[in-house]
Write a protein that holds these residues in place. Structure first.
Motif: not given
Length: 76
Positions: A38-66
């Protein structure tokens, strides 16, 4: 729907990893991004190129392309 389309205040389940790139697939697994997680969105970067998600109690940043390589479905 992919992780790139994720919305705030909702929980999603990862259905499939759609990439043929083995290095990216291994990175996802190392970060805990795998089918059935399971995952949930924490935040997006201002230019919407990166997202921060929470999964397994870990905060992860991903490029939108990924994030486009990960299929999800809403569960809550």
């Amino acid at each position: 729907m992919t992780l790139a389309d994720i919305k705030q205040d909702k929980t999603y389940l990862i259905n499939k990893i759609n990439t043929d790139d083995n290095i990216l697939r291994e990175r996802f697994v190392a970060l805990g991004i795998c089918v059935g997680t399971s995952v949930r969105l924490l935040e997006r970067s201002i230019d919407r190129a990166t997202i921060a998600i929470m999964t397994n109690n870990t905060r992860i940043a991903l490029r939108v392309s990924e994030a486009r390589e990960v299929s999800i479905r809403e569960i809550a």
